[in-house]
Structures are given as C-alpha cells and as structure tokens.
Design an enzyme around this catalytic site. Structure first.
Site, short mmCIF file in Angstrom:
data_model
loop_
_atom_site.label_atom_id
_atom_site.label_comp_id
_atom_site.label_asym_id
_atom_site.label_seq_id
_atom_site.Cartn_x
_atom_site.Cartn_y
_atom_site.Cartn_z
N HIS A 178 46.41 39.80 33.50
CA HIS A 178 47.40 39.05 34.30
C HIS A 178 48.04 38.07 33.31
CE1 HIS A 178 49.11 36.66 37.56
NE2 HIS A 178 48.54 35.59 37.06
N ASP A 213 51.50 46.74 43.63
CA ASP A 213 50.91 45.40 43.49
C ASP A 213 50.77 44.67 44.82
OD1 ASP A 213 49.79 43.34 42.06
OD2 ASP A 213 51.69 42.47 41.41
N HIS A 263 52.19 43.48 36.07
CA HIS A 263 53.35 42.82 36.70
C HIS A 263 54.12 41.86 35.77
CE1 HIS A 263 49.96 40.42 38.96
NE2 HIS A 263 50.09 39.93 37.76
#
Lengths: 311, 423
Positions: free
Chosen positions: B180, B306, B233
């Site tokens: 992340h 996601d 992401h």
C-alpha cells in the site's frame, strides 16, 4: 452546502449583497443593544439550542445572549467529547433534536463538516459556530462588522491574518468574507502553519511579519494552540513569539493607524503581547465581543424569518 | 458435467490476441473448442446475440469482509456482487480479523471460495504477523498453503528493514510483495489529498508525494534484493513515472490501480461526501489523467476493483471520522469500459488489464479462453447502458462512490466452469 435559505454553514459561496445585508441588520442591533431596550419578541415561542461538542465560553454565551434578547427559549447542551464514536452521538443527537422541535440549532464541533452533516438530518436551521478547521462564519461576520464600523468600508483595505492559519477556521471564514467584500488579504505565519495551496484562494502569503504587515490597515491575530508546539509544527512558544508574535515593534511595520484584532481567547506572550492587546486606541478586541452579539442576533433574525416563510 | 455451446459472440481473449466472431464450446466445465466454425455439437446452445465473450474477470485486490467483518459483507454476498460484475477469480486481502497469517486460514479461504460455486478465491497472506508490521509471518508455509502473494493490505509496510527482508526472503518462493504505497508518517491523520480543496474544507491532508516517496524507496529495495514488488491502487502521476522508469530498467516492479483513481478526482469529496473518501485519497485531476494514461501505455499491469465494504454507520460520520473505501465488484467492468468508450484505452488492452495480466501476476491459470482452461467466462454487451444505484446493487455493502453514474457496458451472463452463475 450552499443553502443560504435555511442554514448558515459557511461563508464560502455567500454573495456580497447577502453579507452586506446581514451586516446592515447587525448594525441596527448594535444600536438597539446600546439603547438598553429589551423585550424584543421576534423569536418568542422559538427554541434555540446551543449544541457544543467543544468547550467554548465566548461563542456560546454570545449566542445565548443573542437568542434571549430576541425572546427565544435558549437551551445549552454541552456534549462530552469522547474520542470514539463522536459521529454516532452526532446523528443520535439529531434525532433527539427533531423530536424536541428545535427551531434554531447552533453547533460547534471538532470535526470539519459536522454541522453540514447535521444539517442534512435535522429540521432546524443550523448555524455553524465553528467546525474543526473548516469555518466559523459568525466570527468572520462580527470581524467584518467591527472593521466596517471603524473604517467605514472593507473594500480596498489590507487585512493581515497572522499565525496558525493551518488550524484556523476563523482564518478560512475571514478569507472568504474579506475577499468577497473587496479587501486584500495577507496571510503571515511559519510555512508549517500555512495550508497547502492557500494562495489559490486569492490571498498573498508571507512568512515574515515585516513584509506581510507592510501597508496593513488591520492586523488580525490567530490563537496558537499549545499542542502545536508538541506536534513539531513550531519548536517552542518563545520562538513563535520572537518571529510571529505581535508586539509594538512588529505592529510598527503596519500602517500607523492599523488596528489590532483577535478572535480570543488570547495566549498573551505567545501570539500577542499584552500592551498591544490592551491598547485602548488600536485594539478592537473588546469591540469584537460586542459586535458578536449583534451579528448573531442578525443571523438568528434572518434565518428564523426565512424558516417562517417556508412554513 | 457442464456442456454448453455459446454461439453468435465476439470472442475476445487478449492473452491469445483473439478477437473474432464465433462460438465457444464447453465440455465438462472446460473450454473444449472455440472459433468461427464449430458446427453443431449435441449440447445445449446459448445464443450470445453478438455480445462479447471474454475470460471471467480476475480481480487482484478485494476486501471480502470475512473473516471478522461479516456484518459488512460475507464471502457469499461478495460472490454475488462479483458474479454480477463478471468476476470469477478474486484475490482476497489478508488484513481481516483474524489476519490471514496462518496456513490454515489460507486453506480456509480457498475452500470458502469453492463453496460459493461461482468464485475462485486466491488468498493473499500477511507479510507480517497480524499485518502489524513487526514480525515476519511464515511466508514459506503460507506460500505452500496456497497464498498467491504477500501484503499487509491497507497498511503500508513502513519499515524499510522489514520491506528489505520480505523482498529478499520471498525470492525463494517466487511471490510478490504487494505494498500500500503511502508513507505512513506523512499520511498520519490525513483524510484528503493536500491542495486547495482540502484547504477550503479544512480537512487534514496527505501530500500526493507520500505515494511517490514510498514507491521510490521500495523500488530501490527491490533492486537491492532482487525481489518482486507490486504497488497497489497507485493514484499519482509521480509514482507512475517512477514505476515506468523502473520497468524500463528491467526491475521486477508491477502495479495496479482501481476505477476510482481513473474515473473520479478529489472534487468528489466536495460537501464532505464521505462515500468518496478513499485511502489513498482521490487526487487532483492531473493525477487522474496520468493514471488513465498509464492504463493506456501499459505501465499499469492490472485494474482491481479494490472494494472496501462499509455500512452506513461507517460512512455517516464527519468526514475525518468516516471509514475510507467503496464497493467496486459490480462496477469494475463498466467503469473500466468508460475509458474504452472515451477512446483512451483499447478494448483489448482494457480486458487484458482485467483478465490475463492480473492472472499472470498472481500465477493463476485463469484469465484466458485457451482450450483446456476452465470455462470461466464473462458475456457482456459493450453498449448497453445502465445507472448505478446505491441500495440496489448486489452484495451487502452499498457504499459505491459511483451512485447515480450512468455507465455503458453491462454484464449479461457470468459462467464458472461452464455453469451460469449470473444472468
């Protein structure tokens, strides 16, 4: 959020004539308050609830007085600020308030946007009395009224707003209002306390008091909260005062007739020196408090009239 | 056993460079044959009416709610949403309660997927025990149990040392570390991307550079160790530039993004709209454009839905207190197709980002129409219009950021091993 018909949530988006009309009405309440007349019954039978999720003496008292002078039933609700589930309390409270048929709801909350959220859920007119680091619209209105009464206008004035702009809802509301009415705004503070891209709002940013105060008609100081020192944003109170605290020496950088303002409560010796704060000629700090009551009367007046029209 | 002939379809399989009008034959749940002329075998026939038939979508990043968040979403309800969205294979994040840091839990998730009958669940496992960032999990045993890659989910691996060790150790198991990408110390307390809008709203903000800073560090650590790093992401042009440059240098660096980052920008949070609160936060439009460009030029390897299922109590809070995240399984294909309709990404490239490319990253045999593969299929109409309506989407959680959005392109039917599971 732009719901001028029912709530007062923010200055951003308000049109200059609307602001000017509020200030004109507030002006009439200044005269009424000074005349000592009471017993106005504009809000008789209406319920005003002061819902404060953060401690406040000045603003809460000011709204309380404004409501009582207009004849409203005023109730103060202090809601304990628990660190978790504040939001749940918020919407639960909204349901309770609807059941009580509250007409005017004055809200202070530690979170930006909380009054806007409440406004979606309650039937009352919501007045934002300060939300997080977003806005504090009645403070900006009372500041504008104070300036206008002393200087006769806002247009063309240079207003320097100094200190912790990053965490200041007062600064944001004042920026929107002053720019809407044609003032020029200087922001002065350490780079760590100036919000990202704030210049895009139409202000000029300075980090040096001498440069930022040059030509200023009004010097508006902001409160620096003690926790900013531990958060690493400024090293110490004494260092802050040395560079950004307003004392007589720094005030001399502004116009010779520049006036000093502060939304209170003050940290004397941190953002402002006592001799400047208490200067009977140049400090408007006491007058700001007086204007606060008049402005809040005007806001309650206008919003309750609109609510009546919509009934 | 499932036998089926799907006729009159546009067969689209980017893994084989296939794009022809024809038919596809399923025997025993597997793709037996496909092409323009298949004759008339004696099996049930489904007329595709000219729609597109592509491999069932492979979604490489999803939070399922199970275990621990069943009141928000269950595997069964997520599987229904996935089927509606044409997804037949999905990689599930491990930052659940408990975290997926034990081989038994990895096996459990695989079995729970099989029980749905419509969805293959590929479990991620935690990099660190409890996804807490302190002690390395049993990466070898987890890999052996079927973990497809390692990640601490929505938590960044903050320690450079931990990231170095994980990248180095997993070389032996040929598994990726999925990060992340957000420097936690820069992101602390932040709820919106730094800029004029966050300043106006008075929201604590995160500089966009918090993403590039961690991406730069981890690319360097991947180079140091020879490990494989994947950034999830990705939302900023600056990070994508770093990834593009690392790929050009031949490093084992990959990334995905999610539809909110190429379809929405920060203005979606105006008026304190918590349903558009994401982590990483929605960015300025220049970043949104950069993400879309990276879809087109191949820098981005996959589009993941996601989803982060949340209920109304998680969202109806003051902005800073509200949970981040949105649902996305049901809208993954259609929001991606908006880029195709906008002329920014070719249809074949878009489907590759949803099928063979994520499958390759996860080491999965899914995402293809080749003969002998499981007949996991997605039949969709490229032009059919529909409107996203929160409250009426499949699945339990309804926190879509796309509420009210008109979309073009809708899944008509989804097949798992040849069996119709939606449509």
């Amino acid at each position: 959020m732009l719901t001028p018909n029912r709530h007062l949530l923010q200055i951003e988006g308000m049109h200059p004539p609307e602001i000017a009309a509020l200030l004109d009405l507030a002006e009439s309440y200044v005269l009424l308050n000074r005349s000592g007349k009471t017993g106005r019954d504009l809000l008789r039978g209406r319920t005003l609830i002061n819902l404060f999720f953060e401690d406040s003496t000045r603003t809460r008292t000011s709204f309380e007085l404004a409501g009582k002078r207009l004849g409203a039933d005023v109730i103060n609700m202090a809601v304990a600020q628990s660190s978790v589930n504040k939001g749940e309390t918020l919407l639960d409270t909204a349901a309770t308030l609807n059941a009580m048929n509250c007409d005017l709801l004055v809200v202070r909350h530690g979170q930006s946007g909380a009054p806007a959220l409440l406004a979606q859920k309650v039937e009352a007119s919501v007045i934002n009395a300060g939300d997080g680091t977003h806005e504090h619209p009645t403070q900006a209105l009372l500041d504008a009224l104070t300036i206008r009464r002393r200087r006769g206008r806002l247009e063309g004035l240079v207003v320097a707003i100094c200190g912790d702009v990053l965490h200041s809802r007062v600064a944001r509301s004042n920026i929107h209002l002053l720019l809407a009415l044609g003032s020029r705004v200087h922001l002065i503070g350490p780079p760590t306390l100036i919000p990202t891209d704030v210049a895009r709002l139409g202000v000029t940013v300075f980090h040096d008091m001498k440069a930022g105060l040059a030509g200023a008609d009004i010097v508006m100081m902001l409160r620096l909260q003690k926790e900013r020192m531990t958060g690493g944003l400024v090293p110490s109170a004494r260092e802050f005062f040395r560079f950004w605290g307003l004392d007589a020496e720094k005030l001399a950088y502004a116009r010779p007739d520049a006036l000093v303002m502060h939304p209170g409560p003050m940290n004397r010796g941190v953002e402002i020196a006592s001799d400047v704060a208490d200067d009977p000629i140049r400090s408007l700090i006491k007058e700001q408090v007086e204007m606060g009551v008049a402005v809040r009367m005007a806001v309650l007046d206008v919003l309750s009239r609109r609510a009546k029209r919509n009934d | 056993m499932t036998d089926l002939l799907i006729t009159n379809v546009r067969l689209l399989d980017p893994s084989a460079g296939l794009d022809v009008h024809g038919a596809l034959l399923v025997r025993d749940g597997k793709i037996a044959d496909l092409g323009a002329n298949l004759g008339r075998p004696d099996v049930p026939i489904l007329d595709g009416d000219g729609a597109i038939l592509c491999p069932g979508l492979v979604d490489m990043r999803a939070e399922l709610g199970e275990p621990g968040g069943e009141y928000r979403e269950t595997i069964a309800s997520a599987a229904a949403a996935a089927a509606f969205g044409g997804i037949t294979t999905l990689a599930a994040l491990p930052d659940t309660q408990p975290a997926i840091d034990d081989p038994a839990l990895v096996r459990l998730l695989r079995v729970r997927g099989e029980e749905t009958g419509s969805l293959t669940i590929l479990p991620y496992a935690a990099v660190t025990r409890g996804c807490l960032g302190v002690d390395m999990a049993e990466l070898g045993l987890l890999s052996e149990a079927g973990a497809v890659a390692f990640t601490d989910g929505a938590r960044a691996i903050a320690s450079a040392r931990m990231m170095r060790l994980a990248l180095s150790y997993t070389r032996g198991f040929a598994a990726r570390i999925v990060q992340h990408p957000e420097d936690p110390s820069l992101a602390v307390g932040g709820t919106a991307t730094a800029g004029e809008l966050a300043t106006r709203l008075g929201l604590p903000s995160i500089p966009a550079a918090a993403e590039a800073i961690l991406v730069a560090r981890d690319i360097r650590l991947a180079e140091l160790t020879g490990g494989a790093i994947h950034f999830a992401h990705v939302s900023t042009g600056e990070a994508l530039d770093l990834i593009r440059a690392a790929k050009a240098r031949g490093l084992n660096v990959t990334c995905d993004t999610a539809p909110p980052y190429f379809d929405l920008n920060e203005t979606a949070i105006g008026n304190f709209r918590t349903y558009a609160k994401f982590s990483p936060p929605l960015r300025a439009d220049a970043d949104r454009i950069a993400v879309a460009a990276a879809l087109a030029d191949g820098t981005i390897d996959a589009i993941a839905s996601d989803p982060q299922p949340r209920d109304a109590d998680d969202k109806r809070l003051p902005f800073a207190q509200a949970s981040a995240g949105g649902t996305g399984l049901a809208t993954l294909l259609a929001v991606t197709l908006a880029q195709v309709h906008g002329g920014l990404v070719s249809l074949s490239a878009a489907i590759a980002l949803l099928t063979c490319r994520p499958a390759a990253l996860l080491g999965s045999p899914a995402g293809t129409l080749r003969k002998g593969a499981a007949a996991d299929l997605c039949l969709f109409d490229l032009e059919r219009a529909w409107q996203v309506e929160a409250g009426k989407l499949p699945g339990k959680a309804q926190n879509t950021p796309f509420d009210g959005r008109a979309l073009e392109g809708r899944v008509i039917a989804t097949f798992k091993a040849g069996r119709k599971v939606f449509g």
